[in-house]
Motif scaffolding. Structure first.
Motif, PDB file in Angstrom:
ATOM      1  N   GLN A 276      -3.836 -11.773   1.810  1.00 49.32           N
ATOM      2  CA  GLN A 276      -3.961 -10.536   2.529  1.00 49.32           C
ATOM      3  C   GLN A 276      -2.465  -9.987   2.510  1.00 49.32           C
ATOM      4  O   GLN A 276      -2.279  -8.642   2.267  1.00 49.32           O
ATOM      5  N   ASP A 277      -1.788 -10.567   3.201  1.00 47.35           N
ATOM      6  CA  ASP A 277      -0.106 -10.056   3.099  1.00 47.35           C
ATOM      7  C   ASP A 277       0.187  -9.687   1.822  1.00 47.35           C
ATOM      8  O   ASP A 277       0.894  -8.556   1.487  1.00 47.35           O
ATOM      9  N   GLY A 278      -0.136 -10.318   0.833  1.00 47.50           N
ATOM     10  CA  GLY A 278       0.457 -10.224  -0.481  1.00 47.50           C
ATOM     11  C   GLY A 278      -0.278  -8.619  -0.990  1.00 47.50           C
ATOM     12  O   GLY A 278       0.484  -7.744  -1.688  1.00 47.50           O
ATOM     13  N   ARG A 279      -1.457  -8.376  -0.795  1.00 53.68           N
ATOM     14  CA  ARG A 279      -2.208  -7.326  -0.992  1.00 53.68           C
ATOM     15  C   ARG A 279      -1.488  -6.203  -0.381  1.00 53.68           C
ATOM     16  O   ARG A 279      -1.328  -5.087  -0.796  1.00 53.68           O
ATOM     17  N   MET A 280      -1.042  -6.404   0.925  1.00 55.43           N
ATOM     18  CA  MET A 280      -0.441  -5.105   1.734  1.00 55.43           C
ATOM     19  C   MET A 280       0.950  -4.690   1.162  1.00 55.43           C
ATOM     20  O   MET A 280       1.218  -3.661   1.029  1.00 55.43           O
ATOM     21  N   ALA A 281       1.736  -6.168   0.859  1.00 53.09           N
ATOM     22  CA  ALA A 281       3.141  -5.914   0.192  1.00 53.09           C
ATOM     23  C   ALA A 281       2.837  -5.206  -1.119  1.00 53.09           C
ATOM     24  O   ALA A 281       3.942  -4.201  -1.267  1.00 53.09           O
ATOM     25  N   LEU A 282       2.101  -5.317  -1.950  1.00 59.01           N
ATOM     26  CA  LEU A 282       1.842  -4.849  -3.375  1.00 59.01           C
ATOM     27  C   LEU A 282       1.574  -3.187  -2.987  1.00 59.01           C
ATOM     28  O   LEU A 282       1.833  -2.404  -3.728  1.00 59.01           O
ATOM     29  N   GLU A 283       0.668  -2.847  -2.108  1.00 62.32           N
ATOM     30  CA  GLU A 283       0.226  -1.523  -1.755  1.00 62.32           C
ATOM     31  C   GLU A 283       1.242  -0.623  -1.475  1.00 62.32           C
ATOM     32  O   GLU A 283       1.872   0.292  -1.820  1.00 62.32           O
ATOM     33  N   ARG A 284       2.261  -1.294  -0.583  1.00 66.41           N
ATOM     34  CA  ARG A 284       3.443  -0.681  -0.075  1.00 66.41           C
ATOM     35  C   ARG A 284       4.483  -0.350  -1.308  1.00 66.41           C
ATOM     36  O   ARG A 284       4.966   0.761  -1.354  1.00 66.41           O
ATOM     37  N   PHE A 285       4.454  -1.446  -2.023  1.00 66.18           N
ATOM     38  CA  PHE A 285       5.534  -1.317  -3.094  1.00 66.18           C
ATOM     39  C   PHE A 285       4.848  -0.150  -4.014  1.00 66.18           C
ATOM     40  O   PHE A 285       5.868   0.459  -4.688  1.00 66.18           O
ATOM     41  N   VAL A 286       3.788  -0.043  -4.431  1.00 71.03           N
ATOM     42  CA  VAL A 286       3.260   0.854  -5.531  1.00 71.03           C
ATOM     43  C   VAL A 286       3.424   2.163  -4.685  1.00 71.03           C
ATOM     44  O   VAL A 286       3.834   3.144  -5.576  1.00 71.03           O
ATOM     45  N   ALA A 287       3.296   2.523  -3.617  1.00 72.27           N
ATOM     46  CA  ALA A 287       3.695   3.555  -2.809  1.00 72.27           C
ATOM     47  C   ALA A 287       4.878   4.097  -3.056  1.00 72.27           C
ATOM     48  O   ALA A 287       5.425   5.115  -3.297  1.00 72.27           O
ATOM     49  N   ASP A 288       5.770   3.162  -2.756  1.00 71.10           N
ATOM     50  CA  ASP A 288       7.347   3.335  -2.712  1.00 71.10           C
ATOM     51  C   ASP A 288       7.848   3.641  -4.300  1.00 71.10           C
ATOM     52  O   ASP A 288       8.365   4.752  -4.341  1.00 71.10           O
ATOM     53  N   TRP A 289       7.166   2.803  -4.962  1.00 70.08           N
ATOM     54  CA  TRP A 289       7.498   3.086  -6.418  1.00 70.08           C
ATOM     55  C   TRP A 289       7.068   4.389  -7.003  1.00 70.08           C
ATOM     56  O   TRP A 289       8.155   5.232  -7.547  1.00 70.08           O
ATOM     57  N   ARG A 290       5.958   5.206  -6.514  1.00 71.11           N
ATOM     58  CA  ARG A 290       5.514   6.241  -7.069  1.00 71.11           C
ATOM     59  C   ARG A 290       6.248   7.302  -6.536  1.00 71.11           C
ATOM     60  O   ARG A 290       6.705   8.437  -7.037  1.00 71.11           O
TER      61      ARG A 290
END
Lengths: 104, 215
Positions: A64-78
């Motif tokens: 679950q933490d991994g999913r949240m970290a991925l979402e954050r990264f995707v948003a930051d990256w965009r």
């Protein structure tokens, strides 16, 4: 991590996929230290699953933490990508240096 | 007969990997070797022995990277052990309490450093004003340079356009005096120059630089 978003994968499967995306992976073996760090940080976990041929394989999946970290990264990256695109895209054709500087 | 982990090249590789991994904690060492063995089993599946097989095995091992590279990646970026200690063999420190090693991280250039240098050099020509500003921002963000080096870079970055501007002004003044030597100096066409360039600079450049700073 994005590769683990939809289904668990085993090591060689991850490597094969990353190798197809040009330039993301230089030494394939270094993916394992990376996965180990993600596991230590609680972003990824492993399970054992039987394989068609040979011994069971270690599969990696997101927590679950991994999913949240991925979402954050995707948003930051965009956001980062859009900022860079805006700067590069909206820049006028360079004015001759002497003319531009002469105004000051 | 197909290639498996007993192939001489593979066995030699695994042996070197175990040697290199000796610096890792025991549990991680066991896991890493198991992961690489698993990888090789998958990668070599279907490879037949023989001359072609030999080349295929070499290609698989090449793509995997050297054991030293893989073990070094265990230390990089993750808390715990610094990379230097992971790369160096686990020799007991004899006369030095802490071997300095090749300053980990110091020699590694990332995208930030590359953007900094490109921004401060080519940036001047490709994106006047904006390029160098991005370059300077990257200089200050990077941990590759000392504070002193950053200050020097900033002063040079600011000095170059100012010197250029002064030179351009001096050249223009000299030109006007020469051109206006027949007539009076007051009639020199100075408004034309500033009008021609003023709108471009105020519209095009000022909003640009504020946009860059904002995100």
């Amino acid at each position: 991590m994005a590769l683990l978003q939809h289904r668990p994968r085993y090591g060689f499967d991850i490597v094969r996929e990353l190798s197809e995306a040009d330039g993301l992976l230089t030494s394939e073996g270094t993916i394992y230290p990376l996965l180990s760090r993600l596991r230590k940080d609680g972003l990824v976990t492993t399970t054992w699953q039987a394989s068609d041929a040979g011994p069971p394989r270690r599969y990696y999946l997101l927590t679950q933490d991994g999913r949240m970290a991925l979402e954050r990264f995707v948003a930051d990256w965009r956001r980062f990508r859009d900022s860079v695109d805006r700067v590069l895209g909206s820049t006028p054709t360079p004015v001759p240096a002497a003319g531009a500087l002469d105004v000051r | 007969m197909s290639v498996d982990l007993t192939h001489p090249l593979v066995a030699d590789y695994l042996h070197r990997l175990e040697t290199a991994a000796a610096v890792l904690p025991a549990t991680r060492r066991g896991d890493l070797v198991a992961e690489i063995r698993e990888h090789l089993t998958d990668a070599l599946a279907g490879t037949e022995q023989g001359a072609d097989g030999e080349a295929a095995v070499r290609a698989v091992l090449d793509r995997l990277g050297t054991p030293d590279e893989i073990v070094a990646a265990e230390g990089a970026g993750g808390g715990g052990e610094p990379p230097a200690s992971a790369i160096q063999p686990a020799a007991p420190p004899s006369w030095r309490p802490s071997p300095p090693g090749p300053a980990p991280g110091r020699a590694v250039w990332g995208p930030v450093e590359v953007i900094a240098v490109v921004g401060l050099t080519l940036g001047n020509f490709v994106l006047p004003v904006v390029g160098p500003v991005i370059g300077l921002a990257c200089v200050w963000v990077s941990s590759q340079w000392s504070r002193r080096e950053k200050v020097v870079a900033t002063l040079w970055g600011l000095a170059a356009p100012i010197v250029l501007a002064l030179l351009a002004m001096a050249a223009l003044l000299a030109f006007r005096v020469e051109a206006g030597s027949g007539a009076t100096v007051e009639q020199a066409p100075q408004p034309v120059v500033s009008e021609a360039f003023a709108p471009q600079s105020s519209e095009a450049f000022v909003p640009q630089s504020s946009e860059v700073v904002a995100p």
